[in-house]
Motif scaffolding. Sequence first.
Motif, PDB file in Angstrom:
ATOM      1  N   MET A   1       0.841  -1.198   0.000  1.00 33.95           N
ATOM      2  CA  MET A   1       0.000   0.000   0.000  1.00 33.95           C
ATOM      3  C   MET A   1       0.879   1.252   0.000  1.00 33.95           C
ATOM      4  SD  MET A   1      -3.148   0.902   2.569  1.00 33.95           S
ATOM      5  CE  MET A   1      -4.256   2.256   2.215  1.00 33.95           C
ATOM      6  N   LYS A   2       0.511   2.221  -0.812  1.00 37.93           N
ATOM      7  CA  LYS A   2       1.305   3.436  -0.935  1.00 37.93           C
ATOM      8  C   LYS A   2       1.321   4.197   0.380  1.00 37.93           C
ATOM      9  CE  LYS A   2       1.899   7.374  -4.013  1.00 37.93           C
ATOM     10  NZ  LYS A   2       1.328   8.109  -5.168  1.00 37.93           N
ATOM     11  N   LYS A   3       2.522   4.661   0.758  1.00 39.08           N
ATOM     12  CA  LYS A   3       2.675   5.375   2.024  1.00 39.08           C
ATOM     13  C   LYS A   3       2.429   6.867   1.818  1.00 39.08           C
ATOM     14  CE  LYS A   3       5.899   6.091   5.842  1.00 39.08           C
ATOM     15  NZ  LYS A   3       7.283   5.824   6.339  1.00 39.08           N
ATOM     16  N   PRO A   4       1.598   7.488   2.664  1.00 37.64           N
ATOM     17  CA  PRO A   4       1.348   8.929   2.550  1.00 37.64           C
ATOM     18  C   PRO A   4       2.618   9.743   2.733  1.00 37.64           C
ATOM     19  CG  PRO A   4      -0.287   7.882   3.961  1.00 37.64           C
ATOM     20  CD  PRO A   4       0.779   6.864   3.718  1.00 37.64           C
ATOM     21  N   MET A   5       2.721  10.871   2.022  1.00 36.28           N
ATOM     22  CA  MET A   5       3.876  11.750   2.143  1.00 36.28           C
ATOM     23  C   MET A   5       3.847  12.528   3.459  1.00 36.28           C
ATOM     24  SD  MET A   5       4.116  13.304  -1.737  1.00 36.28           S
ATOM     25  CE  MET A   5       5.633  14.202  -1.365  1.00 36.28           C
ATOM     26  N   VAL A   6       2.642  12.703   3.999  1.00 30.27           N
ATOM     27  CA  VAL A   6       2.475  13.473   5.229  1.00 30.27           C
ATOM     28  C   VAL A   6       1.640  12.680   6.216  1.00 30.27           C
ATOM     29  CG1 VAL A   6       1.541  15.586   6.244  1.00 30.27           C
ATOM     30  CG2 VAL A   6       2.588  15.663   3.987  1.00 30.27           C
ATOM     31  N   ASP A   7       2.077  12.635   7.461  1.00 27.80           N
ATOM     32  CA  ASP A   7       1.296  11.992   8.515  1.00 27.80           C
ATOM     33  C   ASP A   7       0.369  13.038   9.129  1.00 27.80           C
ATOM     34  OD1 ASP A   7       0.224  10.501  10.511  1.00 27.80           O
ATOM     35  OD2 ASP A   7       2.086  10.191  11.626  1.00 27.80           O
ATOM     36  N   CYS A   8      -0.838  13.106   8.600  1.00 31.18           N
ATOM     37  CA  CYS A   8      -1.793  14.126   9.049  1.00 31.18           C
ATOM     38  C   CYS A   8      -2.227  13.917  10.496  1.00 31.18           C
ATOM     39  CB  CYS A   8      -3.010  14.146   8.129  1.00 31.18           C
ATOM     40  SG  CYS A   8      -2.629  14.745   6.464  1.00 31.18           S
ATOM     41  N   ARG A   9      -1.995  12.733  11.030  1.00 33.38           N
ATOM     42  CA  ARG A   9      -2.361  12.471  12.423  1.00 33.38           C
ATOM     43  C   ARG A   9      -1.527  13.327  13.370  1.00 33.38           C
ATOM     44  NH1 ARG A   9      -1.443   6.111  12.398  1.00 33.38           N
ATOM     45  NH2 ARG A   9       0.451   6.946  11.390  1.00 33.38           N
ATOM     46  N   ALA A  10      -0.358  13.755  12.898  1.00 29.97           N
ATOM     47  CA  ALA A  10       0.523  14.563  13.742  1.00 29.97           C
ATOM     48  C   ALA A  10       0.230  16.057  13.613  1.00 29.97           C
ATOM     49  CB  ALA A  10       1.983  14.296  13.383  1.00 29.97           C
ATOM     50  N   PHE A  11      -0.747  16.395  12.773  1.00 25.55           N
ATOM     51  CA  PHE A  11      -1.014  17.816  12.538  1.00 25.55           C
ATOM     52  C   PHE A  11      -1.715  18.459  13.721  1.00 25.55           C
ATOM     53  CE2 PHE A  11      -4.064  21.102  11.150  1.00 25.55           C
ATOM     54  CZ  PHE A  11      -3.148  22.060  10.725  1.00 25.55           C
ATOM     55  N   ARG A  12      -1.241  19.635  14.057  1.00 25.34           N
ATOM     56  CA  ARG A  12      -1.895  20.511  15.020  1.00 25.34           C
ATOM     57  C   ARG A  12      -1.891  21.911  14.404  1.00 25.34           C
ATOM     58  NH1 ARG A  12      -2.175  16.093  16.369  1.00 25.34           N
ATOM     59  NH2 ARG A  12      -1.914  15.102  18.407  1.00 25.34           N
TER      60      ARG A  12
ATOM     61  N   SER B   1      -1.081  24.587  15.569  1.00 23.49           N
ATOM     62  CA  SER B   1       0.146  25.297  15.946  1.00 23.49           C
ATOM     63  C   SER B   1       1.310  24.941  15.028  1.00 23.49           C
ATOM     64  CB  SER B   1       0.520  24.978  17.394  1.00 23.49           C
ATOM     65  OG  SER B   1       0.711  23.577  17.560  1.00 23.49           O
ATOM     66  N   LYS B   2       1.152  23.845  14.255  1.00 29.84           N
ATOM     67  CA  LYS B   2       2.227  23.394  13.359  1.00 29.84           C
ATOM     68  C   LYS B   2       1.993  23.816  11.903  1.00 29.84           C
ATOM     69  CE  LYS B   2       3.374  19.241  16.049  1.00 29.84           C
ATOM     70  NZ  LYS B   2       3.555  17.759  15.986  1.00 29.84           N
ATOM     71  N   ILE B   3       1.036  24.715  11.684  1.00 33.41           N
ATOM     72  CA  ILE B   3       0.643  25.072  10.322  1.00 33.41           C
ATOM     73  C   ILE B   3       1.798  25.677   9.526  1.00 33.41           C
ATOM     74  CG2 ILE B   3      -0.130  27.406  10.879  1.00 33.41           C
ATOM     75  CD1 ILE B   3      -1.861  24.977   8.448  1.00 33.41           C
ATOM     76  N   ASN B   4       2.789  26.277  10.213  1.00 35.18           N
ATOM     77  CA  ASN B   4       3.923  26.875   9.513  1.00 35.18           C
ATOM     78  C   ASN B   4       5.101  25.925   9.353  1.00 35.18           C
ATOM     79  OD1 ASN B   4       2.827  29.515   9.041  1.00 35.18           O
ATOM     80  ND2 ASN B   4       3.120  29.970  11.222  1.00 35.18           N
ATOM     81  N   ASP B   5       4.985  24.727   9.912  1.00 42.51           N
ATOM     82  CA  ASP B   5       6.039  23.738   9.722  1.00 42.51           C
ATOM     83  C   ASP B   5       6.107  23.341   8.252  1.00 42.51           C
ATOM     84  OD1 ASP B   5       6.267  23.902  12.419  1.00 42.51           O
ATOM     85  OD2 ASP B   5       5.770  21.801  12.850  1.00 42.51           O
ATOM     86  N   PRO B   6       7.295  23.101   7.711  1.00 42.62           N
ATOM     87  CA  PRO B   6       7.434  22.749   6.295  1.00 42.62           C
ATOM     88  C   PRO B   6       6.548  21.597   5.847  1.00 42.62           C
ATOM     89  CG  PRO B   6       9.586  23.192   7.256  1.00 42.62           C
ATOM     90  CD  PRO B   6       8.602  23.206   8.387  1.00 42.62           C
ATOM     91  N   GLN B   7       6.357  20.597   6.704  1.00 44.84           N
ATOM     92  CA  GLN B   7       5.573  19.435   6.306  1.00 44.84           C
ATOM     93  C   GLN B   7       4.065  19.711   6.262  1.00 44.84           C
ATOM     94  OE1 GLN B   7       5.444  16.154   9.111  1.00 44.84           O
ATOM     95  NE2 GLN B   7       5.961  17.502  10.838  1.00 44.84           N
ATOM     96  N   PHE B   8       3.641  20.815   6.869  1.00 45.22           N
ATOM     97  CA  PHE B   8       2.212  21.132   6.902  1.00 45.22           C
ATOM     98  C   PHE B   8       1.864  22.492   6.293  1.00 45.22           C
ATOM     99  CE2 PHE B   8       2.613  18.416  10.859  1.00 45.22           C
ATOM    100  CZ  PHE B   8       1.992  17.303  10.309  1.00 45.22           C
ATOM    101  N   SER B   9       2.852  23.269   5.886  1.00 49.30           N
ATOM    102  CA  SER B   9       2.586  24.649   5.445  1.00 49.30           C
ATOM    103  C   SER B   9       1.666  24.712   4.225  1.00 49.30           C
ATOM    104  CB  SER B   9       3.901  25.362   5.134  1.00 49.30           C
ATOM    105  OG  SER B   9       4.619  24.692   4.104  1.00 49.30           O
ATOM    106  N   HIS B  10       1.658  23.654   3.405  1.00 48.04           N
ATOM    107  CA  HIS B  10       0.791  23.654   2.216  1.00 48.04           C
ATOM    108  C   HIS B  10      -0.689  23.626   2.587  1.00 48.04           C
ATOM    109  CE1 HIS B  10       1.520  19.483   3.343  1.00 48.04           C
ATOM    110  NE2 HIS B  10       0.386  19.165   2.749  1.00 48.04           N
TER     111      HIS B  10
END
Length: 224
Positions: free
Chosen positions: A1-12, A14-23
């Motif tokens: 199964m294809k692995k997601p590029m981003v682990d959205c479960r870790a999103f908060r 407060s992390k919206i400006n982190d490189p992995q979530f900024s998009h």
Amino acid sequence: MKKPMVDCRAFRLSKINDPQFSHLKLLFGWVVYFLLYILTENLIPAEDCTPVYMWLDDVIPFHEIFVIPYVFWYLLIVISLGYFLLYDIENFKGLQKFIIVTQLVAMLIYIVFPSRQDLRPTVFPRDNFLTDIVRLLYSVDTNTGVCPSLHCAYSLGIASAWLKQKDASILWKLFVVVAVILICLSTTFIKQHSAVDFFAAIPVCLLAEYIAYGKYWKMRKTIK
């Protein structure tokens, strides 16, 4: 199964400006759109809107079967943005930028040139479950702010994004193209839009394509 590029479960948030979530900040474009939608729907009366119409509208009959692809549009947006969000961040950015451009341009046009269509049947030729859905759509979505059609614009953007997706199968791309064609047709067959609204959406989409995917086309040109 294809692995997601981003682990959205870790999103908060407060992390919206982190490189992995900024998009994900591009999704706030929907908030702006819905606010503008509410304002234009409530502050611009129908009598101040110019009716849009062309001869093709008389040729296209009403048929409630087209409410199926019309409603499928909502699911297609969620599927497309959701897939790209997880598995192709660059294409997610591209599609969301495409959508934002079409939203802003359309809303500007709705404000400067308010439009409406007077094509909705007063009596349906048939009475069934599908006409009940059409009746519900009529009740929640007014016949104003129609030109250009965002239903068509988003659909063309989604088709563009999937056709660029390297890991998408030919069958899936074919399915998306057929679905988009049916969705665009559905806007006229259930009389939510005039054919004018579809044609007006095309130049808006070309502008959005240039802004969202300009780098893609430049790279293609360089490779050739």
